[in-house]
Design a protein around this motif. Sequence first.
Motif, PDB file in Angstrom:
ATOM      1  N   ILE A  15       3.147  21.984  10.409  1.00  0.00           N
ATOM      2  CA  ILE A  15       2.613  21.382   9.187  1.00  0.00           C
ATOM      3  C   ILE A  15       1.241  20.772   9.469  1.00  0.00           C
ATOM      4  N   ARG A  16       0.295  21.057   8.588  1.00  0.00           N
ATOM      5  CA  ARG A  16      -1.035  20.464   8.708  1.00  0.00           C
ATOM      6  C   ARG A  16      -1.165  19.296   7.736  1.00  0.00           C
ATOM      7  N   ILE A  17      -1.634  18.174   8.249  1.00  0.00           N
ATOM      8  CA  ILE A  17      -1.867  17.006   7.398  1.00  0.00           C
ATOM      9  C   ILE A  17      -3.362  16.925   7.117  1.00  0.00           C
ATOM     10  N   SER A  18      -3.723  17.034   5.862  1.00  0.00           N
ATOM     11  CA  SER A  18      -5.133  17.073   5.492  1.00  0.00           C
ATOM     12  C   SER A  18      -5.746  15.679   5.478  1.00  0.00           C
ATOM     13  N   ARG A  19      -7.067  15.649   5.534  1.00  0.00           N
ATOM     14  CA  ARG A  19      -7.776  14.362   5.469  1.00  0.00           C
ATOM     15  C   ARG A  19      -7.588  13.711   4.100  1.00  0.00           C
ATOM     16  N   SER A  20      -7.387  14.521   3.062  1.00  0.00           N
ATOM     17  CA  SER A  20      -7.137  13.955   1.729  1.00  0.00           C
ATOM     18  C   SER A  20      -5.850  13.148   1.728  1.00  0.00           C
ATOM     19  N   ILE A  21      -4.800  13.711   2.317  1.00  0.00           N
ATOM     20  CA  ILE A  21      -3.512  13.010   2.372  1.00  0.00           C
ATOM     21  C   ILE A  21      -3.640  11.720   3.175  1.00  0.00           C
ATOM     22  N   ILE A  22      -4.351  11.794   4.300  1.00  0.00           N
ATOM     23  CA  ILE A  22      -4.506  10.613   5.161  1.00  0.00           C
ATOM     24  C   ILE A  22      -5.279   9.510   4.447  1.00  0.00           C
ATOM     25  N   LEU A  23      -6.455   9.848   3.917  1.00  0.00           N
ATOM     26  CA  LEU A  23      -7.312   8.819   3.318  1.00  0.00           C
ATOM     27  C   LEU A  23      -6.725   8.249   2.029  1.00  0.00           C
ATOM     28  N   PHE A  24      -6.257   9.123   1.144  1.00  0.00           N
ATOM     29  CA  PHE A  24      -5.681   8.617  -0.107  1.00  0.00           C
ATOM     30  C   PHE A  24      -4.356   7.902   0.154  1.00  0.00           C
ATOM     31  N   GLY A  25      -3.649   8.336   1.196  1.00  0.00           N
ATOM     32  CA  GLY A  25      -2.425   7.640   1.583  1.00  0.00           C
ATOM     33  C   GLY A  25      -2.717   6.229   2.062  1.00  0.00           C
ATOM     34  N   LEU A  26      -3.769   6.077   2.867  1.00  0.00           N
ATOM     35  CA  LEU A  26      -4.165   4.749   3.347  1.00  0.00           C
ATOM     36  C   LEU A  26      -4.618   3.852   2.197  1.00  0.00           C
ATOM     37  N   VAL A  27      -5.313   4.452   1.230  1.00  0.00           N
ATOM     38  CA  VAL A  27      -5.738   3.678   0.053  1.00  0.00           C
ATOM     39  C   VAL A  27      -4.524   3.143  -0.696  1.00  0.00           C
ATOM     40  N   MET A  28      -3.521   3.987  -0.896  1.00  0.00           N
ATOM     41  CA  MET A  28      -2.316   3.562  -1.608  1.00  0.00           C
ATOM     42  C   MET A  28      -1.568   2.474  -0.840  1.00  0.00           C
ATOM     43  N   ILE A  29      -1.525   2.608   0.485  1.00  0.00           N
ATOM     44  CA  ILE A  29      -0.850   1.592   1.309  1.00  0.00           C
ATOM     45  C   ILE A  29      -1.567   0.251   1.188  1.00  0.00           C
ATOM     46  N   CYS A  30      -2.900   0.284   1.281  1.00  0.00           N
ATOM     47  CA  CYS A  30      -3.678  -0.957   1.176  1.00  0.00           C
ATOM     48  C   CYS A  30      -3.506  -1.611  -0.191  1.00  0.00           C
ATOM     49  N   LEU A  31      -3.528  -0.795  -1.246  1.00  0.00           N
ATOM     50  CA  LEU A  31      -3.350  -1.338  -2.594  1.00  0.00           C
ATOM     51  C   LEU A  31      -1.954  -1.938  -2.770  1.00  0.00           C
ATOM     52  N   SER A  32      -0.957  -1.280  -2.179  1.00  0.00           N
ATOM     53  CA  SER A  32       0.415  -1.788  -2.276  1.00  0.00           C
ATOM     54  C   SER A  32       0.551  -3.130  -1.554  1.00  0.00           C
ATOM     55  N   ILE A  33      -0.031  -3.209  -0.341  1.00  0.00           N
ATOM     56  CA  ILE A  33       0.037  -4.462   0.423  1.00  0.00           C
ATOM     57  C   ILE A  33      -0.733  -5.564  -0.297  1.00  0.00           C
ATOM     58  N   LEU A  34      -1.878  -5.189  -0.876  1.00  0.00           N
ATOM     59  CA  LEU A  34      -2.691  -6.159  -1.612  1.00  0.00           C
ATOM     60  C   LEU A  34      -1.912  -6.733  -2.796  1.00  0.00           C
ATOM     61  N   THR A  35      -1.209  -5.871  -3.511  1.00  0.00           N
ATOM     62  CA  THR A  35      -0.402  -6.313  -4.659  1.00  0.00           C
ATOM     63  C   THR A  35       0.754  -7.206  -4.213  1.00  0.00           C
ATOM     64  N   LEU A  36       1.444  -6.786  -3.154  1.00  0.00           N
ATOM     65  CA  LEU A  36       2.571  -7.579  -2.646  1.00  0.00           C
ATOM     66  C   LEU A  36       2.114  -8.937  -2.127  1.00  0.00           C
ATOM     67  N   ASN A  37       0.952  -8.938  -1.493  1.00  0.00           N
ATOM     68  CA  ASN A  37       0.449 -10.207  -0.954  1.00  0.00           C
ATOM     69  C   ASN A  37       0.153 -11.201  -2.077  1.00  0.00           C
ATOM     70  N   LYS A  38      -0.397 -10.700  -3.176  1.00  0.00           N
ATOM     71  CA  LYS A  38      -0.704 -11.583  -4.303  1.00  0.00           C
ATOM     72  C   LYS A  38       0.569 -12.079  -4.984  1.00  0.00           C
ATOM     73  N   GLN A  39       1.576 -11.227  -5.046  1.00  0.00           N
ATOM     74  CA  GLN A  39       2.789 -11.574  -5.782  1.00  0.00           C
ATOM     75  C   GLN A  39       3.816 -12.328  -4.941  1.00  0.00           C
ATOM     76  N   LEU A  40       3.859 -12.032  -3.620  1.00  0.00           N
ATOM     77  CA  LEU A  40       4.938 -12.588  -2.804  1.00  0.00           C
ATOM     78  C   LEU A  40       4.484 -13.430  -1.617  1.00  0.00           C
ATOM     79  N   PHE A  41       3.587 -12.877  -0.806  1.00  0.00           N
ATOM     80  CA  PHE A  41       3.320 -13.495   0.491  1.00  0.00           C
ATOM     81  C   PHE A  41       2.217 -14.551   0.471  1.00  0.00           C
ATOM     82  N   ASN A  42       1.146 -14.259  -0.239  1.00  0.00           N
ATOM     83  CA  ASN A  42      -0.010 -15.169  -0.299  1.00  0.00           C
ATOM     84  C   ASN A  42      -0.542 -15.533   1.087  1.00  0.00           C
ATOM     85  N   ILE A  43      -0.663 -14.527   1.949  1.00  0.00           N
ATOM     86  CA  ILE A  43      -1.205 -14.761   3.292  1.00  0.00           C
ATOM     87  C   ILE A  43      -2.714 -14.958   3.179  1.00  0.00           C
ATOM     88  N   GLU A  44      -3.172 -16.065   3.661  1.00  0.00           N
ATOM     89  CA  GLU A  44      -4.585 -16.422   3.523  1.00  0.00           C
ATOM     90  C   GLU A  44      -5.477 -15.470   4.323  1.00  0.00           C
TER      91      GLU A  44
END
Length: 203
Positions: A15-44
């Motif tokens: 299986i080949r993992i494309s750069r699109s999957i990697i980069l857009f996947g990282l964007v989604m992960i960062c956005l998810s963590i950003l949302t969770l941090n605002k709603q739950l963790f509030n890590i400074e």
Amino acid sequence: MNAARFQIFVPKKGIRISRSIILFGLVMICLSILTLNKQLFNIEGLDKVLIFILLALLALIVYFKISRQFEIEKIHGQLKGYIDFFEDRVIIDGVTYHLDQLSKIEINYGDYYSSNLFSSGLEPALSNGTQNRVTLFLNNGEELEVLFQVKEKDFLSGMRTHLISYHKKDKISWVRLMYDLRLNDYDEIQAFKKSLKETNGLL
């Protein structure tokens, strides 16, 4: 008789993992963590780090979106051995197949080095020319399929006489020959048919 020679392409398995999957996947992960941090963790300070990472990812996405237009895709596999087309035989990696051993030949081409892939995403937009295929149908019922690389756009310049020879020996049908020679216009087909008759071609 002159041979038309091309390098054989052996694709890499897996299986080949494309750069699109990697980069857009990282964007989604960062956005998810950003949302969770605002709603739950509030890590400074975490928001600033994530925003910095998102901006860096966005810069990479823009860079690849532009650079892909001039980038040739990597070869995912090996160029190993050669396929040689003669008018009376085909040699694949040193093994000779005479036309009388074959019931049919199919050659699918059109991909050549640096041709446009007409693809989207962030992957290279220019082809490496390895998606050309020849299938030999042997008289014993076996089929042999090989991928090969074409470097020049004008594939037909070196293959035209070979294709005509294969047709004359009933290895390629008339309809298939018209397709392989890219003859679509009625007048062109009639002129070609006349030229074959003048040279004792068999239809």
